[in-house]
Motif scaffolding. Structure first.
Motif, PDB file in Angstrom:
ATOM      1  N   ARG A 273     -51.795 -29.198 -44.191  1.00 37.40           N
ATOM      2  CA  ARG A 273     -50.598 -28.584 -43.610  1.00 37.40           C
ATOM      3  C   ARG A 273     -49.399 -28.718 -44.550  1.00 37.40           C
ATOM      4  N   TRP A 274     -49.151 -29.932 -45.046  1.00 36.80           N
ATOM      5  CA  TRP A 274     -47.987 -30.129 -45.907  1.00 36.80           C
ATOM      6  C   TRP A 274     -48.181 -29.465 -47.266  1.00 36.80           C
ATOM      7  N   TRP A 277     -47.378 -25.780 -46.827  1.00 33.64           N
ATOM      8  CA  TRP A 277     -45.927 -25.559 -46.764  1.00 33.64           C
ATOM      9  C   TRP A 277     -45.302 -25.697 -48.151  1.00 33.64           C
ATOM     10  N   THR A 280     -46.199 -22.593 -50.240  1.00 31.29           N
ATOM     11  CA  THR A 280     -45.590 -21.378 -49.690  1.00 31.29           C
ATOM     12  C   THR A 280     -44.108 -21.303 -50.032  1.00 31.29           C
TER      13      THR A 280
END
Length: 457
Positions: A273-274, A277, A280
């Motif tokens: 998840r991190w 991010w 992105t």
């Protein structure tokens, strides 16, 4: 692959995953063993933003490849010739890059393998040799762009001849070695610092160019002319080749493993998840810079009768007079030098990852870097001697087309692996994401076949 010494703490259920994490200290199975799991994470229960800050870095290192000097050549030419029309291509290629880099990070975190190691484990030796050679060609093409970009920037700023600048660019290797010895966080900080310089330089130039907002926004809407106009399509494919970098997919799957996340299912999910991010947000910065280069070219050259500007030197010479801002050309050259220097970092690491991953061949980093840079300098020297700076500009464009041709060799294996539940377990991508990823791979294949056909016939 059977369960063996690659097992680690809390592995995924055996029936769901065929790959295992390397143990800490097992250098033969680790990607970039000198920095593997070297960055400690805040303890559990720490506020989320502190956890996220610990993961920031790999995405920005990957984003370097999306704004290297090769991008400048295609973006400048696209903006000068066709105005804002190709902004849609930059946006779409950046969205493809965001998806593919997220998949690359997922592969590294979920399996403990970089993409090169995953290919070696999965494919027979003959296919791995082909994939390795394709990757090495991509690295040399990328390094070629770095050499040319750095040499041109040194010529513009200090009057150093192109050949001298190309030779000086070899010294970039020692910057990487010095920073790697200090720690991976120092390398990431160096990269982010240079990215900030590039962003500031182009921010000032956009303000000075004052492009019409309505025309810029219209450029982000895809136009059928991009497909029907063969010259525009050629540059569009060059932009895709310069934006979605094949070696970055190998790089990202390795450097996400520098974080010492827990090798449990929840720990990997959080890391994915991190890391997603991180990449992105970093690639949105790359979108801004690539779009800024094209917007400045369109506002400065396309609308003033300088549509033939395709060389970086021409852009440097004309920017200040047309914009009426004396420092504009200097900012342009400083940003180019920062981009060329920064790209050295990713080229060095990607070359190491590819050679170690496919061949299990470890050679000193300085030797690997000088070998790659030497192979890139030779064509620059030959072309400069025969054709001068104009030939070097065309060589820069050709390097981006070569990169575009290498994309399928990285994209197809990546999508195969991350959609395979036998290898990824519960961390395999969903059916919808799989369809989207194969759609992106198909678009890339079609564009590359079109480019090959046009080039040959």
């Amino acid at each position: 692959m059977t369960q063996d010494s690659h097992s680690s703490v809390s592995p995924l259920p055996p029936q769901k995953s065929a790959w295992r994490f390397a143990k800490t200290g097992d250098a033969d199975s680790q990607s970039l063993p000198e920095v593997f799991a070297s960055i400690k994470l805040p303890a559990a229960g720490t506020p989320w933003f502190k956890r996220f800050l610990a993961f920031i870095g790999p995405g920005y290192m990957v984003s370097v490849g999306y704004m290297d000097p090769g991008n400048w050549a295609t973006d400048l030419q696209g903006g000068a010739q066709f105005g804002y029309t190709l902004l849609a291509v930059i946006m779409l290629s950046n969205l493809m890059a965001i998806l593919l880099q997220a998949l690359s990070a997922r592969l590294g975190i979920a399996t403990g393998r970089d993409l090169a190691q995953a290919c070696r484990d999965h494919f027979p030796p003959a296919i791995n040799i082909v994939l390795w050679l394709a990757c090495e060609l991509a690295i040399i093409a990328c390094d070629l762009a770095e050499v040319i970009g750095t040499a041109v920037a040194l010529q513009l700023l200090f009057g150093i001849p192109l050949l001298g600048g190309a030779i000086i660019s070899v010294l970039d290797a020692f910057i990487v070695l010095f920073l790697m010895n200090r720690g991976f966080r120092y390398l990431e900080a160096f990269v982010i610092g240079l990215l900030s310089i590039i962003a500031i330089c182009f921010g000032v130039q956009i303000v000075a160019a004052a492009p019409p907002v309505a025309e810029v926004l219209k450029g982000f809407i895809p136009s059928p002319e991009i497909i029907t106009n063969s010259q525009m399509l050629y540059i569009a494919i060059g932009i895709i080749g310069a934006t979605v970098m094949p070696h970055n997919l190998y790089l990202h799957s390795a450097i996400v493993q520098t974080r010492a996340f827990e090798h449990t299912l929840p720990g990997r999910k959080e890391a994915i998840r991190w890391a997603t991010w991180d990449s992105t947000i970093a690639l949105m910065l790359a979108l801004f810079i690539n779009a800024a280069i094209l917007i400045v070219a369109a506002a400065t050259f396309h609308t003033t009768g300088h549509q033939n500007v395709a060389e970086i030197e021409d852009a440097y010479r004309l920017l200040s007079p047309i914009l009426g801002l004396g420092i504009a050309s200097t900012l342009f050259a400083v940003a180019l030098l920062a981009a060329g220097t920064n790209s050295t970092v990713t080229g060095t690491l990607a070359g190491q990852i590819i050679m170690e991953g496919f061949l299990r061949l470890r050679i000193p980093h300085w030797m690997r870097r000088l070998l790659t840079r030497g192979l890139a300098i030779i064509p620059v020297i030959v072309v400069t001697a025969l054709y001068g700076s104009k030939g070097v500009g065309e060589l820069l464009m050709l390097s981006q087309v070569i990169l575009s041709m290498q994309l399928p060799f990285a994209v197809i294996p990546l999508v195969m692996f991350v959609s395979d539940r036998r290898k990824m377990g519960e961390l395999a991508i969903s059916r919808k994401i799989t369809i989207l990823a194969w759609g992106v791979a198909t678009v890339i294949l079609i564009l590359n076949f079109k480019l090959l056909y046009d080039t040959l016939f």
